[in-house]
Motif scaffolding. Structure first.
Motif, PDB file in Angstrom:
ATOM      1  N   LEU A   1       0.829  -1.209   0.000  1.00 49.35           N
ATOM      2  CA  LEU A   1       0.000   0.000   0.000  1.00 49.35           C
ATOM      3  C   LEU A   1       0.859   1.254   0.000  1.00 49.35           C
ATOM      4  O   LEU A   1       0.562   2.222  -0.713  1.00 49.35           O
ATOM      5  N   ALA A   2       1.910   1.257   0.800  1.00 48.73           N
ATOM      6  CA  ALA A   2       2.759   2.446   0.934  1.00 48.73           C
ATOM      7  C   ALA A   2       3.410   2.830  -0.384  1.00 48.73           C
ATOM      8  O   ALA A   2       3.667   4.017  -0.630  1.00 48.73           O
ATOM      9  N   GLU A   3       3.664   1.856  -1.249  1.00 50.50           N
ATOM     10  CA  GLU A   3       4.216   2.171  -2.573  1.00 50.50           C
ATOM     11  C   GLU A   3       3.295   3.111  -3.337  1.00 50.50           C
ATOM     12  O   GLU A   3       3.752   3.951  -4.097  1.00 50.50           O
ATOM     13  N   GLU A   4       1.995   2.938  -3.126  1.00 49.33           N
ATOM     14  CA  GLU A   4       1.022   3.772  -3.840  1.00 49.33           C
ATOM     15  C   GLU A   4       0.579   4.990  -3.039  1.00 49.33           C
ATOM     16  O   GLU A   4       0.281   6.032  -3.617  1.00 49.33           O
TER      17      GLU A   4
ATOM     18  N   ALA B   1       2.866   6.521   2.137  1.00 45.57           N
ATOM     19  CA  ALA B   1       2.929   6.473   3.600  1.00 45.57           C
ATOM     20  C   ALA B   1       4.369   6.316   4.081  1.00 45.57           C
ATOM     21  O   ALA B   1       5.236   5.815   3.355  1.00 45.57           O
ATOM     22  N   ASN B   2       4.607   6.727   5.307  1.00 44.59           N
ATOM     23  CA  ASN B   2       5.917   6.588   5.925  1.00 44.59           C
ATOM     24  C   ASN B   2       6.194   5.104   6.176  1.00 44.59           C
ATOM     25  O   ASN B   2       5.502   4.455   6.962  1.00 44.59           O
TER      26      ASN B   2
ATOM     27  N   VAL C   1      -2.426   9.947   5.676  1.00 48.29           N
ATOM     28  CA  VAL C   1      -2.277   8.792   4.796  1.00 48.29           C
ATOM     29  C   VAL C   1      -1.472   7.664   5.446  1.00 48.29           C
ATOM     30  O   VAL C   1      -1.737   6.486   5.188  1.00 48.29           O
ATOM     31  N   THR C   2      -0.514   7.979   6.295  1.00 45.53           N
ATOM     32  CA  THR C   2       0.270   6.927   6.940  1.00 45.53           C
ATOM     33  C   THR C   2      -0.589   6.152   7.934  1.00 45.53           C
ATOM     34  O   THR C   2      -0.560   4.914   7.958  1.00 45.53           O
TER      35      THR C   2
ATOM     36  N   CYS D   1      -1.749   2.183   7.596  1.00 45.52           N
ATOM     37  CA  CYS D   1      -1.604   1.193   8.663  1.00 45.52           C
ATOM     38  C   CYS D   1      -2.923   0.460   8.896  1.00 45.52           C
ATOM     39  O   CYS D   1      -2.973  -0.781   8.925  1.00 45.52           O
ATOM     40  N   TRP D   2      -3.985   1.207   9.055  1.00 44.27           N
ATOM     41  CA  TRP D   2      -5.287   0.599   9.345  1.00 44.27           C
ATOM     42  C   TRP D   2      -5.765  -0.271   8.197  1.00 44.27           C
ATOM     43  O   TRP D   2      -6.276  -1.370   8.413  1.00 44.27           O
ATOM     44  N   ASP D   3      -5.589   0.202   6.974  1.00 45.30           N
ATOM     45  CA  ASP D   3      -6.006  -0.597   5.825  1.00 45.30           C
ATOM     46  C   ASP D   3      -5.168  -1.873   5.701  1.00 45.30           C
ATOM     47  O   ASP D   3      -5.686  -2.936   5.346  1.00 45.30           O
TER      48      ASP D   3
END
Length: 146
Positions: free
Chosen positions: A39-42, A45-46, A112-113, A117-119
């Protein structure tokens, strides 16, 4: 101090109360970690916050069923580990603290971070027979099929 997940994981497991193979154990943390990285790639997020969330968020559970205070306990545990096992600037630590504290009871967050995390956690609900509905996910990346 660079983030060393094996060292963090070792510290987390020192007094982990549940079976390692349980619904909220290390396999779940690994899937949340993988979900979070993808997810963080898109989302942008930190990465360090997402990684720490994955291994800390359920680490203070006392049982596998109802434990409404496990998120706040995880947030406080993260505070204990900070400076001993990992370092994060204040702003990033605040994100981790909020993410751990609210991951069970809060649905959406504008940061967004935190939402990543939650997602990343919610995308692993399949382990208990629940398919997360896109309306309960906060990032576009998490809502994508597959």
């Amino acid at each position: 101090m660079d983030l060393n997940i094996p060292i963090v994981l070792h510290a987390v497991l020192e007094d982990y109360a549940l079976p390692l193979g349980g619904h909220h154990g290390v396999a779940h943390w690994a899937r949340v970690f993988e979900n979070g990285m993808r997810l963080a790639e898109e989302t942008g997020a930190n990465i360090q916050v997402v990684q720490l969330f994955a291994v800390i968020h359920d680490s203070r559970r006392l049982n596998e069923s109802t434990d409404p205070e496990h998120g706040p306990r995880a947030a406080e545990f993260a505070q204990k580990l900070r400076g001993e096992v990992f370092e994060l600037p204040d702003h990033e630590f605040k994100l981790l603290h909020i993410a751990c504290h609210g991951h069970t009871h809060q649905r959406f967050h504008p940061d967004v971070t935190i939402q990543t995390c939650w997602d990343s956690d919610r995308l692993d609900l399949g382990r208990v027979g629940i398919t997360p509905h896109p309306s309960r996910l906060g990032t576009d990346a998490a809502k994508k099929p597959g």
